[in-house]
Design a protein around this motif. Structure first.
Motif, mmCIF file in Angstrom:
data_model
loop_
_atom_site.group_PDB
_atom_site.id
_atom_site.type_symbol
_atom_site.label_atom_id
_atom_site.label_comp_id
_atom_site.label_asym_id
_atom_site.label_seq_id
_atom_site.Cartn_x
_atom_site.Cartn_y
_atom_site.Cartn_z
ATOM 1 N N ASP A 26 38.405 0.247 -17.575
ATOM 2 C CA ASP A 26 37.232 0.020 -16.719
ATOM 3 C C ASP A 26 36.621 1.381 -16.396
ATOM 4 O O ASP A 26 36.728 1.881 -15.283
ATOM 5 N N ASP A 62 33.649 2.481 -15.971
ATOM 6 C CA ASP A 62 32.592 2.645 -14.959
ATOM 7 C C ASP A 62 33.032 2.123 -13.592
ATOM 8 O O ASP A 62 32.254 2.070 -12.640
ATOM 9 N N GLY A 63 34.293 1.735 -13.499
ATOM 10 C CA GLY A 63 34.893 1.412 -12.199
ATOM 11 C C GLY A 63 34.288 0.238 -11.464
ATOM 12 O O GLY A 63 34.315 0.193 -10.240
ATOM 13 N N ASN A 64 33.766 -0.778 -12.191
ATOM 14 C CA ASN A 64 33.187 -1.929 -11.468
ATOM 15 C C ASN A 64 34.125 -3.133 -11.447
ATOM 16 O O ASN A 64 33.710 -4.249 -11.162
ATOM 17 N N GLN A 94 35.423 -4.686 -13.811
ATOM 18 C CA GLN A 94 35.174 -5.610 -14.917
ATOM 19 C C GLN A 94 35.302 -4.800 -16.203
ATOM 20 O O GLN A 94 34.999 -3.604 -16.197
ATOM 21 N N ILE A 95 35.753 -5.424 -17.278
ATOM 22 C CA ILE A 95 35.797 -4.723 -18.561
ATOM 23 C C ILE A 95 34.691 -5.303 -19.440
ATOM 24 O O ILE A 95 34.698 -6.496 -19.759
ATOM 25 N N ASP A 109 31.882 -0.315 -20.994
ATOM 26 C CA ASP A 109 32.994 0.593 -20.698
ATOM 27 C C ASP A 109 33.370 1.337 -21.972
ATOM 28 O O ASP A 109 33.299 0.780 -23.067
HETATM 29 CA CA LIG Z 1 33.648 -1.827 -16.085
#
Ligand SMILES: [Ca+2]
Ligand SMILES: OC[C@H]1O[C@H](O[C@H]2O[C@H](CO)[C@@H](O)[C@H](O)[C@H]2O)[C@H](O)[C@@H](O)[C@@H]1O
Length: 742
Positions: free
Chosen positions: A92, A94-96, A98-99, A103
């Motif tokens: 992940d 971009d650290g949101n 969610q994959i 990413d």
């Molecule tokens: Ca992500």
């Protein structure tokens, strides 16, 4: 028994790969007994098999045969927290939480296999499998699992099967609400309550004293809820609705009486809320037209109970609030939404007609629809007395409080500057008539109408909606007229007695009976008027009619296809609509709300509106497919359904299982990204989506019934429509060439 689907039977030591999360993760035994547990796979559901059938390459390496057979499938032994950590840190990027395809991780993680007791490892690769792993581990953690034995089938599941399964087993339940002691705090939550003290509050109509008493008791028994229970006065006026803006609250809907027994065996009667499905995201209440769309999906999933209780909730709304509300919050009390009650009730009736009380259910719904037809839709101010057509034109005062804070800034700015006031100070003074601005009154008359139309907002309707006899509303009313007439004739012996409680606002006296003939005449008259004022022969489309300017509009709207759904078009008009109209709306991902030409240029001063080009909405798709099928345009219906389903499935696969409120149907890569107005709903989840979005969920299961089996398979392998159709055509050509006639 597996969740709500119920199609799996299981011996004590056999588990389903695709069990719902609760069944799958709540079992201690399944995840501790590494060797004894056998898991059934549904090989037809596996993406691997799909790829094999198509002769395509597998996107990942398969392990040795001693660890996997077609019978059992591979299983992994996974430490939940540690693997989640690796996934988050590594994949992940971009650290949101969610994959997604955005990413930039290595897109591979190695898991230990269960059959080797964790000795051997196997690599799980690619965004889809890794995001499914993230989703599964997030669920496992929620169920308190530290270690799981995870079936590979849950990671590489055919995405069409996976999304349909999630909708059936999870999303409907995630969106279901009930207004009673069991969960009132969840139903009362309102992300649109911008006041300083957004506490749970319920307004109960004067005609439901038992409910008032019941909710007062709930509030007294559970003071920690801070539930505020208010009784509504008999007459609901625009002033009252405005005054309630400082204390917004839920509006009570139908309940049933139930018998309860305490520990001592004493029996008491209590109330239980009739459940309903909410749209999702910021929309946590019972909506008008969303509910109809949702019911189409619910009925396919055999959730007749829910669809039926939503019809009963609508009857309650008509009986107690005078209309099916835009939605059941105090600030929606003055307005309705596009009417679909007759079709909804008839579809439910079809499913329950063998039950003893089914006729009574239908009678009540039709009586409620008749009352709504007369008192809401065909009386002034909604009725245009000159043409006999109807408009969205609800009453109300001031600025709607529920929109996002910035929505009206550009409209109000000149007035705020003129009166040298702060934003909130001005809104209050204007709402309470301390400042008179007739131009603003006119603007908000139309704005309320736009919201009643369900198409909030669009340049088709802005500044003019309350004057428009729209093609959508008049098609829906034609459908009411024909449905009511046919039902009275075929199911009630051509005689329906109107009881006193359904007479208010109608031309009927208590006990008077109606027959089908008058409804047939109403439908005929509406059709003639619509042909005369709304049909444009040259363009091959219906257009809205401006009752103030007395002229036909030119904005090209996808709602022109509702004429097919309602059955108002002649066969010739239908053919024209398909030939000349449809191509203007058909985009990469299905039907767009309106054409680019009609929307016009957009920019800083003229921002995008969510019901204009380039956005596509579930109800537009569902009504278009149904309408096309009604006139036997099967190929067109299948093609449009395929495009919509492909777009949703692709976003679901590439963006961690996302299902949103609306899509940009011109955007192949990330159609779920919509930044118009309040943005998109359904995006805001961590790890795993739990609800999707009500009408999109429904459109998915409904659409899967429209496409043929071949198309469904192609969707499962994410084949774009153009590739699919080329392959079909090639195949046909070959078949034709090889055809020998004897
Ligand atoms: Ca992500
Ligand atoms: O808060 C802004 C507006 O939100 C609603 O409209 C949108 O969501 C509804 C629920 O899914 C849907 O029925 C409607 O078509 C959408 O445009 C609400 O209905 C509006 O009245 C409200 O102002």
């Amino acid at each position: 028994m597996q969740g709500t689907s119920g199609h799996r039977s299981r011996g004590s030591e056999e588990y389903g790969v695709y069990d719902d999360a609760k069944t799958y993760y709540a079992s201690e035994e399944r995840h501790s007994n590494r060797y004894g547990v056998r898991t059934r796979t549904y090989s037809q559901n596996s993406l691997v098999k799909q790829l094999e059938r198509m002769g395509a390459q597998e996107p990942f390496r398969r392990g040795s045969h001693d660890e996997t057979t077609m019978e059992t499938g591979r299983r992994f032994l996974v430490q939940v927290d540690a693997t989640l950590e690796i996934l988050k840190n590594q994949e992940d990027t971009d650290g949101n939480m969610q994959i997604t395809i955005e990413d930039n991780g290595p897109k591979v993680i190695s898991l230990r296999t269960a059959a080797s007791a964790g000795h051997n490892r196997f690599e799980v690769r690619g965004t889809y499998m890794l995001s499914n792993l993230l989703q599964e581990l997030t669920l496992a953690k929620e169920y308190g699992r530290k270690q799981i034995i995870l079936d590979e089938g849950r990671l590489n599941e055919n995405p069409v099967d996976r999304l349909s399964r999630l909708i059936r087993d999870h999303f409907w339940d995630g969106l279901t609400r009930r207004i009673d002691a069991s969960s009132i705090e969840i139903a009362a939550r309102d992300p649109k309550d911008w006041t300083d003290d957004p506490r749970p509050r319920i307004y109960v109509p004067i005609g439901a004293p038992e409910q008032y008493e019941y909710y007062q008791k709930v509030a007294a028994d559970r003071p920690e809820l801070r539930l505020d229970v208010q009784q509504l006065p008999e007459k609901i006026t625009p002033e009252l609705i405005r005054d309630m803006n400082d204390k917004p609250g839920l509006l009570a809907v139908a309940v049933e009486k139930v018998e309860e027994e305490d520990e001592l065996g004493n029996k008491t009667t209590s109330l239980k809320g009739l459940p309903f499905v909410v749209p999702g995201g910021r929309f946590n209440e019972l909506y008008g037209w969303d509910s109809y769309m949702e019911s189409l999906g619910l009925l396919i999933h055999e959730r007749v109970d829910l669809a039926k209780s939503m019809v009963l909730n609508f009857c309650f709304c008509i009986e107690h609030y005078g209309k099916i509300l835009n939605a059941t919050r105090s600030y929606y009390l003055g307005r309705s939404q596009p009417p679909f009650l007759t079709d909804m009730a008839l579809r439910v009736y079809e499913k329950i007609k063998h039950e003893p009380d089914s006729k009574e259910f239908l009678r009540r719904a039709i009586l409620a629809a008749i009352k709504e037809y007369h008192s809401v839709w065909t009386s002034e101010p909604r009725l245009d007395p000159v043409t006999g057509l109807s408009r969205y034109r609800p009453e109300g005062l001031g600025v709607p409080p529920e929109t996002e804070a910035t929505h009206f800034v550009h409209i109000l700015k000149p007035y705020i500057e003129k009166h040298k006031m702060e934003f909130e100070e001005f809104v209050r003074a204007y709402n309470y008539g301390e400042i008179k601005e007739p131009e603003l009154d006119e603007y908000f008359l139309h704005d309320r109408a736009v919201r009643e139309s369900g198409h909030d907002t669009s340049y088709r309707l802005e500044g003019v909606c309350a004057d428009l006899a729209t093609i959508d509303l008049n098609s829906l009313l034609f459908k009411y007229e024909t449905d009511i007439g046919r039902t009275i004739r075929s199911l009630f012996g051509d005689k329906l007695v109107i009881p006193a409680e359904f007479c208010q606002g109608t031309p009927y006296q208590p006990g008077e009976s109606v027959s089908s003939a008058v409804w047939d005449r109403r439908a005929k008259r509406r059709k003639l008027t619509m042909d005369k004022l709304m049909w444009n022969e040259e363009e091959g489309m219906f257009f809205d009619y401006d009752t103030a300017k007395r002229q036909r509009c030119t904005y090209e709207t996808a709602t022109t296809l509702w004429a097919l759904w309602a059955g108002i078009a002649t066969p010739k008009q239908a053919a024209d609509l398909v030939k000349k109209g449809l191509p203007r709306f058909e985009m990469f991902g299905g039907v767009v709300a309106g054409t680019e030409k009609s929307r016009g240029a957009i920019g800083l001063e003229r921002p995008n509106r969510q019901w204009d080009y380039p956005y596509g909405w579930a109800p537009q798709q569902m009504l278009a497919w149904t309408g096309l099928l009604r006139y036997s345009f099967t190929e067109e219906a299948e093609r449009l359904a395929y495009k919509w389903l492909f777009m949703i499935t692709k976003a679901f696969v590439d963006f961690n299982g996302v299902v949103v409120e609306k899509y940009d149907v011109t955007r192949p890569v990330d159609p779920h990204r919509v930044d118009a107005e309040y943005g998109n709903q359904g995006l805001d989840f961590k790890g795993v989506a739990k609800e999707g979005f009500g009408w999109v969920n429904a459109s998915y299961v409904y659409g899967l019934q429209i496409v043929n089996a071949h198309m469904r398979r192609a969707l499962g392998t994410l084949t774009p429509y153009e590739t699919f159709i080329r392959a079909i055509e090639l195949n046909n050509e070959r078949a034709l060439a090889g055809l020998t006639l004897t």
